[in-house]
Design a protein around this motif. Structure first.
Motif, PDB file in Angstrom:
ATOM      1  N   UNK A 110       6.395  18.732   6.045  1.00 61.68           N
ATOM      2  CA  UNK A 110       6.303  17.758   4.955  1.00 61.68           C
ATOM      3  C   UNK A 110       6.861  16.441   5.481  1.00 61.68           C
ATOM      4  N   UNK A 111       6.825  15.405   4.616  1.00 57.22           N
ATOM      5  CA  UNK A 111       7.292  14.077   5.009  1.00 57.22           C
ATOM      6  C   UNK A 111       8.243  13.515   3.954  1.00 57.22           C
ATOM      7  N   UNK A 112       9.373  13.000   4.420  1.00 57.89           N
ATOM      8  CA  UNK A 112      10.312  12.290   3.556  1.00 57.89           C
ATOM      9  C   UNK A 112      10.272  10.811   3.913  1.00 57.89           C
ATOM     10  N   UNK A 113       9.883   9.982   2.957  1.00 52.47           N
ATOM     11  CA  UNK A 113       9.768   8.539   3.184  1.00 52.47           C
ATOM     12  C   UNK A 113      10.811   7.811   2.345  1.00 52.47           C
ATOM     13  N   UNK A 114      11.868   7.367   2.998  1.00 50.22           N
ATOM     14  CA  UNK A 114      12.929   6.626   2.330  1.00 50.22           C
ATOM     15  C   UNK A 114      12.610   5.129   2.430  1.00 50.22           C
ATOM     16  N   UNK A 115      12.562   4.456   1.281  1.00 48.76           N
ATOM     17  CA  UNK A 115      12.272   3.012   1.253  1.00 48.76           C
ATOM     18  C   UNK A 115      11.012   2.682   2.039  1.00 48.76           C
ATOM     19  N   UNK A 116       9.907   3.332   1.670  1.00 52.79           N
ATOM     20  CA  UNK A 116       8.647   3.083   2.365  1.00 52.79           C
ATOM     21  C   UNK A 116       8.250   1.613   2.187  1.00 52.79           C
ATOM     22  N   UNK A 117       8.003   0.895   3.292  1.00 53.79           N
ATOM     23  CA  UNK A 117       7.648  -0.528   3.190  1.00 53.79           C
ATOM     24  C   UNK A 117       6.163  -0.690   2.855  1.00 53.79           C
ATOM     25  N   UNK A 118       5.855  -0.629   1.587  1.00 53.26           N
ATOM     26  CA  UNK A 118       4.461  -0.659   1.140  1.00 53.26           C
ATOM     27  C   UNK A 118       3.755  -1.938   1.575  1.00 53.26           C
ATOM     28  N   UNK A 119       4.511  -3.019   1.645  1.00 50.42           N
ATOM     29  CA  UNK A 119       3.959  -4.297   2.106  1.00 50.42           C
ATOM     30  C   UNK A 119       5.112  -5.189   2.549  1.00 50.42           C
ATOM     31  N   UNK A 120       4.844  -6.225   3.349  1.00 49.27           N
ATOM     32  CA  UNK A 120       5.908  -7.188   3.655  1.00 49.27           C
ATOM     33  C   UNK A 120       6.342  -7.901   2.378  1.00 49.27           C
ATOM     34  N   UNK A 121       7.592  -8.330   2.301  1.00 54.90           N
ATOM     35  CA  UNK A 121       8.061  -9.013   1.092  1.00 54.90           C
ATOM     36  C   UNK A 121       7.194 -10.228   0.752  1.00 54.90           C
ATOM     37  N   UNK A 122       6.775 -10.288  -0.499  1.00 59.25           N
ATOM     38  CA  UNK A 122       5.970 -11.410  -0.963  1.00 59.25           C
ATOM     39  C   UNK A 122       4.518 -11.384  -0.539  1.00 59.25           C
ATOM     40  N   UNK A 123       4.082 -10.303   0.110  1.00 60.62           N
ATOM     41  CA  UNK A 123       2.703 -10.219   0.589  1.00 60.62           C
ATOM     42  C   UNK A 123       2.067  -8.891   0.183  1.00 60.62           C
ATOM     43  N   UNK A 124       1.909  -8.661  -1.112  1.00 64.35           N
ATOM     44  CA  UNK A 124       1.361  -7.378  -1.567  1.00 64.35           C
ATOM     45  C   UNK A 124      -0.060  -7.120  -1.087  1.00 64.35           C
ATOM     46  N   UNK A 125      -0.759  -8.169  -0.692  1.00 64.02           N
ATOM     47  CA  UNK A 125      -2.130  -7.981  -0.205  1.00 64.02           C
ATOM     48  C   UNK A 125      -2.163  -7.285   1.154  1.00 64.02           C
ATOM     49  N   UNK A 126      -1.049  -7.278   1.874  1.00 64.00           N
ATOM     50  CA  UNK A 126      -0.984  -6.615   3.176  1.00 64.00           C
ATOM     51  C   UNK A 126      -0.418  -5.208   3.003  1.00 64.00           C
ATOM     52  N   UNK A 127      -1.169  -4.390   2.294  1.00 61.90           N
ATOM     53  CA  UNK A 127      -0.693  -3.063   1.921  1.00 61.90           C
ATOM     54  C   UNK A 127      -0.754  -2.077   3.082  1.00 61.90           C
ATOM     55  N   UNK A 128       0.230  -1.197   3.108  1.00 61.70           N
ATOM     56  CA  UNK A 128       0.261  -0.095   4.084  1.00 61.70           C
ATOM     57  C   UNK A 128       0.061   1.240   3.377  1.00 61.70           C
ATOM     58  N   UNK A 129      -0.536   1.197   2.212  1.00 60.77           N
ATOM     59  CA  UNK A 129      -0.729   2.406   1.420  1.00 60.77           C
ATOM     60  C   UNK A 129      -1.535   3.457   2.161  1.00 60.77           C
ATOM     61  N   UNK A 130      -2.433   3.014   3.060  1.00 57.68           N
ATOM     62  CA  UNK A 130      -3.260   3.983   3.778  1.00 57.68           C
ATOM     63  C   UNK A 130      -2.421   4.910   4.635  1.00 57.68           C
ATOM     64  N   UNK A 131      -1.310   4.414   5.175  1.00 55.25           N
ATOM     65  CA  UNK A 131      -0.435   5.275   5.975  1.00 55.25           C
ATOM     66  C   UNK A 131       0.206   6.345   5.105  1.00 55.25           C
ATOM     67  N   UNK A 132       0.666   5.944   3.942  1.00 56.44           N
ATOM     68  CA  UNK A 132       1.300   6.889   3.021  1.00 56.44           C
ATOM     69  C   UNK A 132       0.298   7.917   2.509  1.00 56.44           C
ATOM     70  N   UNK A 133      -0.831   7.438   2.056  1.00 53.61           N
ATOM     71  CA  UNK A 133      -1.837   8.323   1.476  1.00 53.61           C
ATOM     72  C   UNK A 133      -2.528   9.182   2.522  1.00 53.61           C
ATOM     73  N   UNK A 134      -2.476   8.759   3.767  1.00 50.17           N
ATOM     74  CA  UNK A 134      -3.140   9.502   4.830  1.00 50.17           C
ATOM     75  C   UNK A 134      -2.273  10.528   5.530  1.00 50.17           C
ATOM     76  N   UNK A 135      -1.049  10.721   5.045  1.00 51.22           N
ATOM     77  CA  UNK A 135      -0.141  11.661   5.715  1.00 51.22           C
ATOM     78  C   UNK A 135      -0.717  13.069   5.759  1.00 51.22           C
TER      79      UNK A 135
END
Length: 211
Positions: free
Chosen positions: A120-145
Motif C-alpha cells: 500500500x502507499x502512505x502519502x503524507x502532505x501530498x503536493x497536489x500542485x505547486x503553491x498558487x498553481x492549481x493548474x499544475x496538478x500532480x493528481x495523476x501520480x496519486x490516482x495512478x498508484x
C-alpha cells in the motif's frame, strides 16, 4: 533500539534508520522525507515513535542527496532511482512493505509502489500542485498508484487543501488547520500534540485494515 544502515543505490548512498516493532512485526512502513527537510520531520518522528508498539517496523529513509549533505533535491527520476535501489533492503525482513513518504517522498512512493510490489502507499502532505498553481496538478501520480493509498493532508496546505483533491479510491485524513509540515497555529482548535495524534491514530487504523 534504532539501527541505521547505509545502502548503495544508482543515485548514491542512502540511509535507512530502523525502528523495530515491539515483539513480532506484521509489516514494514518505509517513509522518506520531502525536498525541503529530512527524517526529523515531526510527523515521521511521531510515526516512528508510536507504530512499533502496534507491531509495525518503521524504516525512515534518507535519500542519497540528503546523505551526501546537499541542500537541493535532484530531479524526480533521480529520486525514483534512489528509492528503487534501496527497496530490496526494505524487503529483507520478509514482511509486507508499505511505501510512504512526505511531500516529494509521497510522490516517489506513488510513482513506484506498484512496480516494486508494495502492499500500500502512505502519502503524507501530498503536493497536489505547486503553491498558487492549481493548474499544475500532480493528481495523476496519486490516482495512478494502483494500490490502497492513504493521504494525510493539512487543512491549510498551500500545496493542496483536502477539498482540492479529486475523486478517487484513496482514503484521505484531514488535519484541521495544519500546513504542509502538518504544523498548526496557536489559535487552532487542535494543539500540535493533538494534530500529530490525529496523524498517528489515522495511520495506525489504516495499516491495521491493510494487513
Amino acid at each position: 533500539m534504532t539501527e541505521s544502515e547505509i545502502v548503495g543505490t544508482p543515485a548514491g548512498d542512502a540511509r535507512i534508520t530502523w525502528h523495530p516493532a515491539a515483539g513480532r512485526a506484521r509489516l514494514v512502513l518505509a517513509v522518506s522525507h520531502g525536498a525541503g527537510g529530512g527524517i526529523g520531520a515531526q510527523d515521521l518522528q511521531a510515526l516512528a515513535a508510536a507504530l512499533p508498539a502496534a507491531g509495525v517496523t518503521v524504516a525512515l529513509v534518507e535519500q542519497p542527496w540528503r546523505v551526501a549533505g546537499k541542500k537541493v533535491a535532484p530531479a524526480p527520476k533521480t529520486l525514483d532511482a534512489g528509492w528503487r535501489g534501496l527497496w530490496p533492503s526494505l524487503g529483507e525482513k520478509g514482511l509486507p512493505v508499505v511505501a510512504g513518504g512526505r511531500s516529494a517522498g509521497a510522490r516517489v512512493a506513488c510513482r513506484t509502489a506498484r512496480e516494486l510490489g508494495a502492499a500500500a502507499v502512505l502519502a503524507l502532505s501530498f503536493p497536489l500542485h505547486p503553491p498558487g498553481k492549481p493548474e499544475k496538478s500532480r493528481a495523476d501520480e496519486l490516482l495512478g498508484a494502483g494500490l490502497p493509498v492513504l493521504v494525510v493532508q493539512g487543512g491549510n496546505d498551500p500545496f493542496g487543501r483536502p477539498e482540492e483533491f479529486p475523486d478517487g479510491t484513496y482514503e484521505l485524513i484531514e488535519v484541521a488547520d495544519a500546513d504542509h509540515g502538518l504544523s498548526v497555529p496557536k489559535r487552532a482548535a487542535l494543539t500540535q500534540e493533538e494534530a500529530l495524534a490525529t496523524v498517528v491514530d489515522g495511520v495506525r487504523k489504516w495499516i491495521a485494515a491493510q494487513v
